[in-house]
Motif scaffolding. Sequence first.
Motif, short mmCIF file in Angstrom:
data_model
loop_
_atom_site.label_atom_id
_atom_site.label_comp_id
_atom_site.label_asym_id
_atom_site.label_seq_id
_atom_site.Cartn_x
_atom_site.Cartn_y
_atom_site.Cartn_z
N GLY A 1 0.81 -1.21 0.00
CA GLY A 1 0.00 0.00 0.00
C GLY A 1 0.84 1.26 0.00
N LEU A 2 2.00 1.20 -0.65
CA LEU A 2 2.94 2.32 -0.68
C LEU A 2 3.24 2.73 -2.12
CD1 LEU A 2 5.54 1.09 1.99
CD2 LEU A 2 3.68 2.74 2.32
N GLY A 3 3.71 3.97 -2.26
CA GLY A 3 4.09 4.48 -3.57
C GLY A 3 5.58 4.46 -3.77
N PRO A 4 6.04 4.75 -4.99
CA PRO A 4 7.46 4.67 -5.32
C PRO A 4 8.36 5.53 -4.45
CG PRO A 4 6.16 4.81 -7.32
CD PRO A 4 5.21 5.04 -6.18
N ALA A 5 7.89 6.68 -4.01
CA ALA A 5 8.73 7.57 -3.20
C ALA A 5 8.95 7.04 -1.79
CB ALA A 5 8.11 8.96 -3.14
N GLU A 6 8.17 6.03 -1.40
CA GLU A 6 8.25 5.49 -0.04
C GLU A 6 9.05 4.19 0.04
OE1 GLU A 6 4.08 6.60 1.97
OE2 GLU A 6 3.85 5.53 0.05
N VAL A 7 9.63 3.78 -1.08
CA VAL A 7 10.26 2.47 -1.17
C VAL A 7 11.66 2.59 -1.77
CG1 VAL A 7 10.11 0.22 -2.35
CG2 VAL A 7 8.04 1.29 -1.42
N LEU A 8 12.58 1.76 -1.29
CA LEU A 8 13.87 1.56 -1.95
C LEU A 8 13.94 0.12 -2.43
CD1 LEU A 8 16.47 3.26 0.44
CD2 LEU A 8 15.40 4.23 -1.61
N TYR A 9 14.58 -0.09 -3.58
CA TYR A 9 14.82 -1.45 -4.05
C TYR A 9 16.32 -1.70 -4.05
CZ TYR A 9 14.57 -5.79 -6.66
OH TYR A 9 14.67 -7.12 -7.03
N VAL A 10 16.72 -2.80 -3.42
CA VAL A 10 18.13 -3.13 -3.24
C VAL A 10 18.45 -4.37 -4.06
CG1 VAL A 10 19.94 -3.60 -1.54
CG2 VAL A 10 17.92 -2.24 -0.87
N GLY A 11 19.44 -4.24 -4.96
CA GLY A 11 19.80 -5.37 -5.80
C GLY A 11 21.22 -5.28 -6.28
N ASP A 12 21.69 -6.33 -6.96
CA ASP A 12 23.10 -6.41 -7.33
C ASP A 12 23.35 -6.42 -8.82
OD1 ASP A 12 23.93 -9.62 -8.05
OD2 ASP A 12 22.01 -9.24 -7.09
N THR A 13 22.31 -6.35 -9.66
CA THR A 13 22.51 -6.47 -11.10
C THR A 13 21.92 -5.29 -11.86
OG1 THR A 13 20.43 -7.62 -11.56
CG2 THR A 13 22.30 -8.98 -10.87
N ASP A 14 22.32 -5.20 -13.13
CA ASP A 14 21.72 -4.19 -14.00
C ASP A 14 20.23 -4.44 -14.18
OD1 ASP A 14 22.15 -6.56 -15.45
OD2 ASP A 14 22.77 -5.52 -17.28
N VAL B 1 19.15 0.93 -4.94
CA VAL B 1 20.43 0.85 -4.25
C VAL B 1 21.17 -0.37 -4.80
CG1 VAL B 1 21.61 0.58 -2.04
CG2 VAL B 1 19.48 1.90 -2.17
N GLY B 2 22.30 -0.12 -5.44
CA GLY B 2 23.07 -1.19 -6.03
C GLY B 2 24.09 -1.76 -5.06
N MET B 3 24.22 -3.08 -5.04
CA MET B 3 25.18 -3.76 -4.19
C MET B 3 26.29 -4.36 -5.05
SD MET B 3 23.87 -3.24 -1.23
CE MET B 3 25.22 -4.12 -0.44
N THR B 4 27.53 -4.14 -4.66
CA THR B 4 28.66 -4.68 -5.43
C THR B 4 29.01 -6.12 -5.02
OG1 THR B 4 30.29 -3.76 -3.87
CG2 THR B 4 29.64 -2.38 -5.75
N THR B 5 28.10 -6.79 -4.33
CA THR B 5 28.33 -8.15 -3.84
C THR B 5 28.11 -9.20 -4.92
OG1 THR B 5 26.08 -7.95 -2.97
CG2 THR B 5 27.88 -7.73 -1.41
N GLY B 6 27.63 -8.79 -6.09
CA GLY B 6 27.43 -9.72 -7.20
C GLY B 6 28.48 -9.52 -8.27
N ASN B 7 28.04 -9.40 -9.51
CA ASN B 7 28.95 -9.34 -10.64
C ASN B 7 29.22 -7.93 -11.14
OD1 ASN B 7 30.51 -10.87 -12.62
ND2 ASN B 7 29.03 -10.09 -14.12
N PHE B 8 28.56 -6.92 -10.54
CA PHE B 8 28.68 -5.55 -11.02
C PHE B 8 29.43 -4.68 -10.02
CE2 PHE B 8 25.44 -7.17 -13.73
CZ PHE B 8 25.48 -6.40 -14.89
N ASP B 9 30.33 -3.84 -10.54
CA ASP B 9 31.02 -2.89 -9.69
C ASP B 9 30.24 -1.58 -9.63
OD1 ASP B 9 31.48 -1.63 -12.14
OD2 ASP B 9 33.62 -2.09 -12.18
N GLU B 10 30.79 -0.62 -8.89
CA GLU B 10 30.08 0.65 -8.69
C GLU B 10 29.76 1.33 -10.02
OE1 GLU B 10 30.48 4.81 -6.14
OE2 GLU B 10 32.22 3.49 -6.34
N GLU B 11 30.75 1.38 -10.90
CA GLU B 11 30.54 2.06 -12.18
C GLU B 11 29.42 1.39 -12.98
OE1 GLU B 11 33.04 3.23 -16.24
OE2 GLU B 11 34.05 2.25 -14.55
N GLY B 12 29.43 0.06 -12.99
CA GLY B 12 28.41 -0.66 -13.74
C GLY B 12 27.02 -0.44 -13.19
N LEU B 13 26.90 -0.40 -11.88
CA LEU B 13 25.60 -0.20 -11.25
C LEU B 13 25.11 1.23 -11.45
CD1 LEU B 13 26.29 -2.27 -8.04
CD2 LEU B 13 24.56 -2.82 -9.77
N LEU B 14 26.00 2.20 -11.33
CA LEU B 14 25.61 3.58 -11.57
C LEU B 14 25.17 3.77 -13.02
CD1 LEU B 14 28.35 5.47 -9.54
CD2 LEU B 14 25.91 5.38 -9.00
#
Length: 220
Positions: free
Chosen positions: A152-165, A179-192
């Motif tokens: 029952g929430l909108g997009p501004a009230e939620v964060l999505y945390v994941g490790d891939t493009d 929020v991108g996590m570098t714990t998978g196959n993507f580094d900071e640059e790739g996630l940004l």
Amino acid sequence: MKNSIKALLFDFDMTLVDSSRGITHCLNLLAAAEGLPSVTREEVLLTIGDPIPLGWEKLWGRFDPRWVDRYRENYRAEEIALIRPFPSTVPVLKALKGAGLRLGVVSNRGNARIAVEGAGLTWAFDFVLGLDEVDRPKPDADPLVKAMGRLGLGPAEVLYVGDTDIDMATALAASVRAVGMTTGNFDEEGLLSAGAWKVLDDLTGLCPLVGVADSSRVRD
């Protein structure tokens, strides 16, 4: 922003847990049984987050639905037994949940709840949404839209945390900050580059991001 966030939604594999070694081991058992080439962990990491048909086609150049039945019957239980939460996963989830934030899993796994149960993490989540419960998998917005509907929430009230493009694209499609996590196959640059709003090397960084006390103070 901190006070506006009411829920965090998480990808599962390589975001909350290291499943790559178990998946690699069990895919190689399947490969041996089916006369397919063996695969490396690095190759498997490139497919984690994809629906199985797409991921296995990347690995072996084709996909046979019969492989899925064989895998589930013979190897899935072993794969789930080998899942290991990252060291910070439980303390961070406890801190977030203790602060009153709502939590959910949004995964491209079929029957994702079984894997979450196997990792011992069901206590943390309001719900687990897997591939079998959506019309279109990530990177389509449908999984996150359904998850927000349950909350029952909108997009501004939620964060999505994941490790891939794929995770970043899903969040963008649903107008949710990723929020991108570098714990998978993507580094900071790739996630940004894929659209991440923030990039973290460890889940503990989520706590200050949403105004929650340091998770290192939480004990099992």
